[in-house]
Design a protein around this motif. Structure first.
Motif, PDB file in Angstrom:
ATOM      1  N   ALA A 155     -13.013   1.664   5.871  1.00  0.00           N
ATOM      2  CA  ALA A 155     -12.127   1.752   7.013  1.00  0.00           C
ATOM      3  C   ALA A 155     -10.769   1.716   6.395  1.00  0.00           C
ATOM      4  O   ALA A 155     -10.406   1.239   5.318  1.00  0.00           O
ATOM      5  N   PRO A 156     -10.054   2.223   7.336  1.00  0.00           N
ATOM      6  CA  PRO A 156      -8.575   2.402   6.852  1.00  0.00           C
ATOM      7  C   PRO A 156      -7.922   0.984   7.141  1.00  0.00           C
ATOM      8  O   PRO A 156      -8.029   0.303   8.324  1.00  0.00           O
ATOM      9  N   VAL A 157      -6.965   0.746   6.188  1.00  0.00           N
ATOM     10  CA  VAL A 157      -6.151  -0.628   6.362  1.00  0.00           C
ATOM     11  C   VAL A 157      -4.724  -0.293   6.769  1.00  0.00           C
ATOM     12  O   VAL A 157      -4.089  -1.011   7.597  1.00  0.00           O
ATOM     13  N   ALA A 158      -4.292   1.028   6.280  1.00  0.00           N
ATOM     14  CA  ALA A 158      -2.711   1.103   6.520  1.00  0.00           C
ATOM     15  C   ALA A 158      -2.410   2.643   6.282  1.00  0.00           C
ATOM     16  O   ALA A 158      -2.919   3.418   5.881  1.00  0.00           O
ATOM     17  N   VAL A 159      -1.363   3.178   6.977  1.00  0.00           N
ATOM     18  CA  VAL A 159      -0.895   4.509   6.831  1.00  0.00           C
ATOM     19  C   VAL A 159       0.576   4.393   6.422  1.00  0.00           C
ATOM     20  O   VAL A 159       1.475   3.523   7.027  1.00  0.00           O
ATOM     21  N   ARG A 160       0.832   5.530   5.508  1.00  0.00           N
ATOM     22  CA  ARG A 160       2.156   5.644   5.007  1.00  0.00           C
ATOM     23  C   ARG A 160       2.611   7.309   4.948  1.00  0.00           C
ATOM     24  O   ARG A 160       1.936   7.980   4.413  1.00  0.00           O
ATOM     25  N   ILE A 161       3.551   7.401   5.435  1.00  0.00           N
ATOM     26  CA  ILE A 161       4.187   9.050   5.506  1.00  0.00           C
ATOM     27  C   ILE A 161       5.547   8.920   4.796  1.00  0.00           C
ATOM     28  O   ILE A 161       6.396   8.691   5.396  1.00  0.00           O
ATOM     29  N   PRO A 162       5.578   8.979   3.481  1.00  0.00           N
ATOM     30  CA  PRO A 162       6.731   9.045   2.790  1.00  0.00           C
ATOM     31  C   PRO A 162       8.028  10.070   3.329  1.00  0.00           C
ATOM     32  O   PRO A 162       8.961   9.504   3.180  1.00  0.00           O
ATOM     33  N   ALA A 163       7.511  11.367   3.676  1.00  0.00           N
ATOM     34  CA  ALA A 163       8.604  11.980   4.103  1.00  0.00           C
ATOM     35  C   ALA A 163       9.601  11.703   5.042  1.00  0.00           C
ATOM     36  O   ALA A 163      10.722  12.138   5.450  1.00  0.00           O
ATOM     37  N   VAL A 164       9.065  10.984   6.075  1.00  0.00           N
ATOM     38  CA  VAL A 164       9.735  10.356   7.323  1.00  0.00           C
ATOM     39  C   VAL A 164       9.932   8.652   7.363  1.00  0.00           C
ATOM     40  O   VAL A 164      10.509   7.881   8.188  1.00  0.00           O
TER      41      VAL A 164
END
Length: 235
Positions: free
Chosen positions: A89-98
């Protein structure tokens, strides 16, 4: 024992009616100016989140120290299918470019069949749609997030339109691994011409869809479109 919910997620195409439910909740106030798009805005009337698969948003933060790369599940034969990851299961998302990061709620459908969408208050997180594969499994994992928050501030997915091919999306998973996806493209779709199969249909490898509202019409206060970012698991 086989997890029935996981079996339902794998190898199934999301019906057109469900796709419409996923995308019909965008309506509300004028968006605040942002670098993403002056025509994009999320729902300002979305209901409070109520996880359908997990009782709470899973623990973890997207800013934690990087974890070891997850081990792919071997394919049946060399070159037969792209490698994928075991279910987690996913716990977090990170989008470095933005500069975007968020813990992830786990949301599904309400008893009436409508989608339970993320809240819109400032700082509200994105969500993983629990009937889609977990990020890294074969198939398209679906994350939903708003472009702006109640009051017109930026939402967690305010920067989606700024993403370009080659940018990465990092998903922290419950098993301690991080699934890294590379952006392939972004598309804006009218809701009455939404390409259900392209967005939710089966895929040979592990893919990711980031979905938000778009096409805000100040004359009606409604959102005519959706914006979808397509990404695939890096090898």
């Amino acid at each position: 024992m086989t997890d029935p919910a996981a079996e339902r997620r794998r190898g199934l195409l999301v019906p057109a009616a469900l796709a419409l439910l996923l995308l019909s909740g965008c309506a509300g106030e004028s968006p605040a100016p942002s670098a993403a798009s002056s025509s994009s805005a999320p729902s300002a009337s979305a209901p409070s989140a109520s996880p359908a698969r997990s009782p709470q948003a899973a623990p973890g933060t997207p800013d934690a120290a990087p974890s070891p790369a997850p081990s792919p599940v071997p394919s049946a034969a060399p070159g037969a299918l792209p490698p994928v990851l075991a279910e987690s299961a996913p716990v977090a998302v990170r989008i470095p470019a933005v500069g975007a990061s968020s813990e992830l709620l786990h949301l599904g459908l309400r008893p009436d069949g409508s989608l339970d969408v993320p809240p819109t208050h400032p700082g509200a997180p994105a969500s993983w749609y629990t009937s889609s594969p977990t990020p890294g499994e074969r198939g398209p994992a679906v994350l939903l997030g708003h472009v702006n928050a109640t009051g017109g501030g930026p939402g967690v997915f305010a920067g989606l339109r700024s993403l370009v091919p080659g940018d990465t999306v990092e998903i922290a998973r419950a098993d301690g691994s991080t699934a890294v996806f590379v952006v392939e493209r972004g598309e804006q779709y009218a809701k009455d011409a939404f390409p259900t199969r392209a967005v939710y249909g089966n895929t040979a490898g592990a893919e990711l869809r980031l979905i938000t509202c778009d096409g805000y019409d100040p004359a009606t206060g409604l959102f005519d479109d959706n914006y979808v970012v397509y990404a695939r698991l890096t090898a």
